[in-house]
Motif scaffolding. Sequence first.
Motif, PDB file in Angstrom:
ATOM      1  N   LEU A  53      -5.487   9.250   4.367  1.00  0.00           N
ATOM      2  CA  LEU A  53      -4.278   9.217   3.542  1.00  0.00           C
ATOM      3  C   LEU A  53      -4.485   8.334   2.319  1.00  0.00           C
ATOM      4  CD1 LEU A  53      -1.442   8.939   6.244  1.00  0.00           C
ATOM      5  CD2 LEU A  53      -2.365  10.983   5.143  1.00  0.00           C
ATOM      6  N   VAL A  54      -5.279   7.288   2.470  1.00  0.00           N
ATOM      7  CA  VAL A  54      -5.598   6.421   1.331  1.00  0.00           C
ATOM      8  C   VAL A  54      -6.447   7.190   0.317  1.00  0.00           C
ATOM      9  CG1 VAL A  54      -6.857   4.344   0.614  1.00  0.00           C
ATOM     10  CG2 VAL A  54      -5.386   4.279   2.644  1.00  0.00           C
ATOM     11  N   CYS A  79       0.789  -1.234   0.000  1.00  0.00           N
ATOM     12  CA  CYS A  79       0.000   0.000   0.000  1.00  0.00           C
ATOM     13  C   CYS A  79       0.820   1.283   0.000  1.00  0.00           C
ATOM     14  CB  CYS A  79      -0.938   0.011   1.203  1.00  0.00           C
ATOM     15  SG  CYS A  79      -2.180  -1.309   1.177  1.00  0.00           S
ATOM     16  N   GLY A  80       2.111   1.202   0.250  1.00  0.00           N
ATOM     17  CA  GLY A  80       2.930   2.402   0.272  1.00  0.00           C
ATOM     18  C   GLY A  80       2.533   3.375   1.367  1.00  0.00           C
ATOM     19  N   LEU A  81       2.012   2.872   2.479  1.00  0.00           N
ATOM     20  CA  LEU A  81       1.526   3.742   3.551  1.00  0.00           C
ATOM     21  C   LEU A  81       2.667   4.421   4.303  1.00  0.00           C
ATOM     22  CD1 LEU A  81      -1.360   1.514   4.956  1.00  0.00           C
ATOM     23  CD2 LEU A  81      -1.546   3.509   3.455  1.00  0.00           C
ATOM     24  N   ASN A  82       3.795   3.762   4.402  1.00  0.00           N
ATOM     25  CA  ASN A  82       4.926   4.375   5.102  1.00  0.00           C
ATOM     26  C   ASN A  82       5.298   5.714   4.467  1.00  0.00           C
ATOM     27  OD1 ASN A  82       5.080   2.213   6.830  1.00  0.00           O
ATOM     28  ND2 ASN A  82       6.843   1.266   5.863  1.00  0.00           N
ATOM     29  N   ALA A  83       5.315   5.735   3.129  1.00  0.00           N
ATOM     30  CA  ALA A  83       5.661   6.959   2.417  1.00  0.00           C
ATOM     31  C   ALA A  83       4.599   8.034   2.640  1.00  0.00           C
ATOM     32  CB  ALA A  83       5.815   6.672   0.929  1.00  0.00           C
ATOM     33  N   GLU A  84       3.321   7.636   2.648  1.00  0.00           N
ATOM     34  CA  GLU A  84       2.241   8.599   2.859  1.00  0.00           C
ATOM     35  C   GLU A  84       2.292   9.174   4.272  1.00  0.00           C
ATOM     36  OE1 GLU A  84       0.291   9.703   0.521  1.00  0.00           O
ATOM     37  OE2 GLU A  84       1.060   8.304  -0.990  1.00  0.00           O
ATOM     38  N   ILE A  85       2.584   8.320   5.247  1.00  0.00           N
ATOM     39  CA  ILE A  85       2.664   8.773   6.637  1.00  0.00           C
ATOM     40  C   ILE A  85       3.859   9.702   6.831  1.00  0.00           C
ATOM     41  CG2 ILE A  85       3.082   7.994   9.011  1.00  0.00           C
ATOM     42  CD1 ILE A  85       1.470   5.447   8.253  1.00  0.00           C
ATOM     43  N   LYS A  86       4.967   9.371   6.213  1.00  0.00           N
ATOM     44  CA  LYS A  86       6.150  10.226   6.299  1.00  0.00           C
ATOM     45  C   LYS A  86       5.875  11.592   5.684  1.00  0.00           C
ATOM     46  CE  LYS A  86      11.076  10.369   5.137  1.00  0.00           C
ATOM     47  NZ  LYS A  86      12.218   9.634   4.498  1.00  0.00           N
ATOM     48  N   LYS A  87       5.221  11.605   4.531  1.00  0.00           N
ATOM     49  CA  LYS A  87       4.885  12.862   3.863  1.00  0.00           C
ATOM     50  C   LYS A  87       3.936  13.691   4.736  1.00  0.00           C
ATOM     51  CE  LYS A  87       3.791  12.222  -0.367  1.00  0.00           C
ATOM     52  NZ  LYS A  87       2.962  11.841  -1.557  1.00  0.00           N
ATOM     53  N   PHE A  88       2.966  13.015   5.336  1.00  0.00           N
ATOM     54  CA  PHE A  88       1.996  13.685   6.209  1.00  0.00           C
ATOM     55  C   PHE A  88       2.695  14.344   7.399  1.00  0.00           C
ATOM     56  CE2 PHE A  88      -0.869  13.305   9.939  1.00  0.00           C
ATOM     57  CZ  PHE A  88      -1.871  14.186   9.536  1.00  0.00           C
TER      58      PHE A  88
END
Length: 292
Positions: free
Chosen positions: A61-62, A28-37
């Motif tokens: 974020l999704v 899901c690439g959530l780590n990258a989204e959380i880092k960006k957030f």
Amino acid sequence: MPNKRLRAITMLREPTDFRASNHAMIMCGLNAEIKKFNQQRAKKGLDQVCSPKDGLNVSALVDVKTQTLIDKCQSGAKVNGQQKKQCQDHANGVDIFEHCRSPSHLLAHHQYDKHYRSMFKGLMGRYHRGQEFGGTAYVGMSFGYERAEESKGYSVVNVEEYTLQDLGGLDLTISGAGEGGPPEPDFIWFGITERMKESTILFYYYFKAKPLKKIPQHRIQDCHPTESVGWTAKHREIVKQKEPADYAVWRAANAILDVRMAKMKMEIQAQLDAGVSKEAMYYVDWDTLEAL
């Protein structure tokens, strides 16, 4: 490769945490989204948040991730085949990243059955002696097997026993070429992510390598995926029920590590008793060993 042995080193991770990490980073690439957030929060002078209880809304974020893809498709930018299909599905009302929204969504989704059943098959090759190589085994030993729990001869006891023999190296014939498939890996060392200090000490000791002054931290996330995406004890129990074979491998692997730690300590003490100096045993991480 007739008469050849595949020698391997590998790492294991607690089965639920393994899935949580793969889900957040790869699927899901959530780590990258959380880092960006959190980078955006930092610009506003706000502290980072790493869990839903602290206000992290993974589902939101999704939504952002979904809209970013839709905008890319509509802009005429180059997209691959999978992205094109996702945009078409979204236009037809499909929540294309539904499985990314939470652990509960993932566990109930067909993507779990497709990607996360018997995840240690890529490590073990087979889970027990009764499990046979499939037709695609020569391409990759993680393929060509049915789910461990559905294989002929499966039982938790058989998986635990085979893990001791294969991963634990108690039966070296397992790593030799046999009928029906290629040789399985000969595990000369393995570590456990949740027991990294012990695993690292054993690595230095086994390979007679001088310990590093500091262990690299480049792949460690600021926000642990198990916490940030909201995995709970209830989710862990569901995975345990779904994946008894992976947990059997996990239990046996920890038992092997316990024995290897005890064996290493006895061997080191025997050398000290024989008059060998600590300096001569340059491959022992004395500080970490004494701190355990």
